[in-house]
Design a protein around this motif. Structure first.
Motif, PDB file in Angstrom:
ATOM      1  N   TRP A   1     -18.314 -17.566 -11.033  1.00  8.04           N
ATOM      2  CA  TRP A   1     -17.134 -17.243 -11.842  1.00  8.04           C
ATOM      3  C   TRP A   1     -17.506 -17.036 -13.310  1.00  8.04           C
ATOM      4  O   TRP A   1     -17.026 -16.102 -13.957  1.00  8.04           O
ATOM      5  N   ILE A   2     -18.375 -17.888 -13.827  1.00  9.13           N
ATOM      6  CA  ILE A   2     -18.829 -17.747 -15.219  1.00  9.13           C
ATOM      7  C   ILE A   2     -19.515 -16.389 -15.389  1.00  9.13           C
ATOM      8  O   ILE A   2     -19.268 -15.666 -16.365  1.00  9.13           O
TER       9      ILE A   2
ATOM     10  N   PHE B   1     -16.927 -13.533 -15.306  1.00  5.02           N
ATOM     11  CA  PHE B   1     -16.167 -13.489 -16.563  1.00  5.02           C
ATOM     12  C   PHE B   1     -17.006 -12.912 -17.702  1.00  5.02           C
ATOM     13  O   PHE B   1     -16.517 -12.127 -18.501  1.00  5.02           O
ATOM     14  N   MET B   2     -18.278 -13.317 -17.762  1.00  6.95           N
ATOM     15  CA  MET B   2     -19.156 -12.822 -18.829  1.00  6.95           C
ATOM     16  C   MET B   2     -19.360 -11.308 -18.715  1.00  6.95           C
ATOM     17  O   MET B   2     -19.278 -10.590 -19.714  1.00  6.95           O
TER      18      MET B   2
ATOM     19  N   ASN C   1     -16.076  -9.489 -19.638  1.00  9.03           N
ATOM     20  CA  ASN C   1     -15.824  -9.542 -21.077  1.00  9.03           C
ATOM     21  C   ASN C   1     -16.780  -8.600 -21.827  1.00  9.03           C
ATOM     22  O   ASN C   1     -16.376  -7.909 -22.772  1.00  9.03           O
TER      23      ASN C   1
ATOM     24  N   THR D   1      -9.680  -4.216 -17.665  1.00  6.76           N
ATOM     25  CA  THR D   1      -9.962  -5.650 -17.507  1.00  6.76           C
ATOM     26  C   THR D   1      -8.897  -6.306 -16.648  1.00  6.76           C
ATOM     27  O   THR D   1      -9.205  -7.043 -15.694  1.00  6.76           O
TER      28      THR D   1
ATOM     29  N   LEU E   1     -18.466 -19.492 -27.391  1.00  6.99           N
ATOM     30  CA  LEU E   1     -17.772 -19.035 -26.185  1.00  6.99           C
ATOM     31  C   LEU E   1     -16.980 -17.754 -26.419  1.00  6.99           C
ATOM     32  O   LEU E   1     -16.727 -17.003 -25.489  1.00  6.99           O
TER      33      LEU E   1
ATOM     34  N   PHE F   1     -18.436 -14.454 -25.180  1.00  2.13           N
ATOM     35  CA  PHE F   1     -18.548 -14.256 -23.741  1.00  2.13           C
ATOM     36  C   PHE F   1     -17.212 -14.254 -22.993  1.00  2.13           C
ATOM     37  O   PHE F   1     -17.104 -13.683 -21.924  1.00  2.13           O
ATOM     38  N   PHE F   2     -16.196 -14.916 -23.546  1.00  5.47           N
ATOM     39  CA  PHE F   2     -14.971 -15.100 -22.773  1.00  5.47           C
ATOM     40  C   PHE F   2     -13.687 -14.774 -23.535  1.00  5.47           C
ATOM     41  O   PHE F   2     -12.606 -15.094 -23.081  1.00  5.47           O
TER      42      PHE F   2
ATOM     43  N   VAL G   1     -11.389 -12.324 -21.289  1.00  8.92           N
ATOM     44  CA  VAL G   1     -11.278 -12.497 -19.845  1.00  8.92           C
ATOM     45  C   VAL G   1     -10.564 -13.783 -19.423  1.00  8.92           C
ATOM     46  O   VAL G   1      -9.700 -13.754 -18.549  1.00  8.92           O
ATOM     47  N   ILE G   2     -10.884 -14.901 -20.025  1.00  4.24           N
ATOM     48  CA  ILE G   2     -10.254 -16.160 -19.596  1.00  4.24           C
ATOM     49  C   ILE G   2      -8.760 -16.172 -19.945  1.00  4.24           C
ATOM     50  O   ILE G   2      -7.938 -16.475 -19.079  1.00  4.24           O
TER      51      ILE G   2
ATOM     52  N   TYR H   1      -7.198 -13.794 -17.499  1.00  6.39           N
ATOM     53  CA  TYR H   1      -7.078 -14.343 -16.140  1.00  6.39           C
ATOM     54  C   TYR H   1      -5.870 -15.266 -16.047  1.00  6.39           C
ATOM     55  O   TYR H   1      -5.121 -15.227 -15.066  1.00  6.39           O
TER      56      TYR H   1
END
Length: 196
Positions: free
Chosen positions: A13-14, A17-18, A21, A44, A168, A171-172, A175-176, A179
């Protein structure tokens, strides 16, 4: 489920997401930021919707690129419509001296922001014309106080976590939160479709 399987699932999952993003940033920049942000965000949310619905086998890069190209013009039209509405409100605010009118305009601006948040999940979930996307995102924002509150609390918690770990963001950043918004919106859309 064994601990190793849980750890592997978490790492997958990480990684997803990376990558997503990263694609959001690259395609946004390739569109000159201003013209790239809407189609990049739509692409996205399209992929996030697939993941929320349990479809993890889609090719991320190809799907992202195809949706980006397909929705480039249409998503930008919607984005400019939202921007024009926001600028109109802000322009009118400069002429306001009444506290009551100021509060009313700020409330409208708040709901415009909330409806913009629901716009992307709506855009990738339903086939509508641009006017309906914008109108329905307003309607969903006004008729979904629980979902809106849930999203705002989630975004606040995420911003609190990121504030202490600025690394963070790279990278996110998109996306986070995306989501979270897509997950909550998807449940709302299922409820809407059942009641139709």
């Amino acid at each position: 489920m064994k601990f190793g399987d849980v750890l592997l699932n978490f790492c997958e999952w990480i990684w997803r997401f990376m990558i997503l993003n990263f694609l959001w940033v690259i395609f946004m920049v390739s569109g000159g930021v201003v013209l790239g942000i809407m189609p990049s965000t739509v692409a996205t949310f399209y992929i996030l919707r697939k993941w929320v619905q349990g479809n993890f086998d889609i090719p991320i890069f190809k799907t992202f690129k195809d949706v980006y190209k397909k929705e480039f013009i249409n998503s930008n039209k919607c984005g400019f419509a939202f921007l024009a509405f926001d600028l109109t409100i802000l322009y009118k605010m400069e002429a306001l001296y009444s506290t009551v009118l100021y509060i009313i305009v700020m409330t409208v601006l708040f709901f415009v922001s909330i409806s913009f948040m629901f716009f992307f999940p709506l855009y990738v979930h339903f086939e509508q014309n641009n006017k309906e996307y914008i109108k329905n995102s307003f309607i969903i924002a006004l008729s979904s106080p629980f979902q809106t509150l849930l999203i705002l609390i989630g975004l606040y918690i995420l911003s609190y976590i990121v504030k202490g770990n600025l690394g963070l963001v790279l990278f996110f950043f998109m996306v986070i939160p995306g989501y979270l918004i897509m997950h909550v919106s998807n449940k709302k859309f299922k409820h809407i479709q059942r009641s139709m």
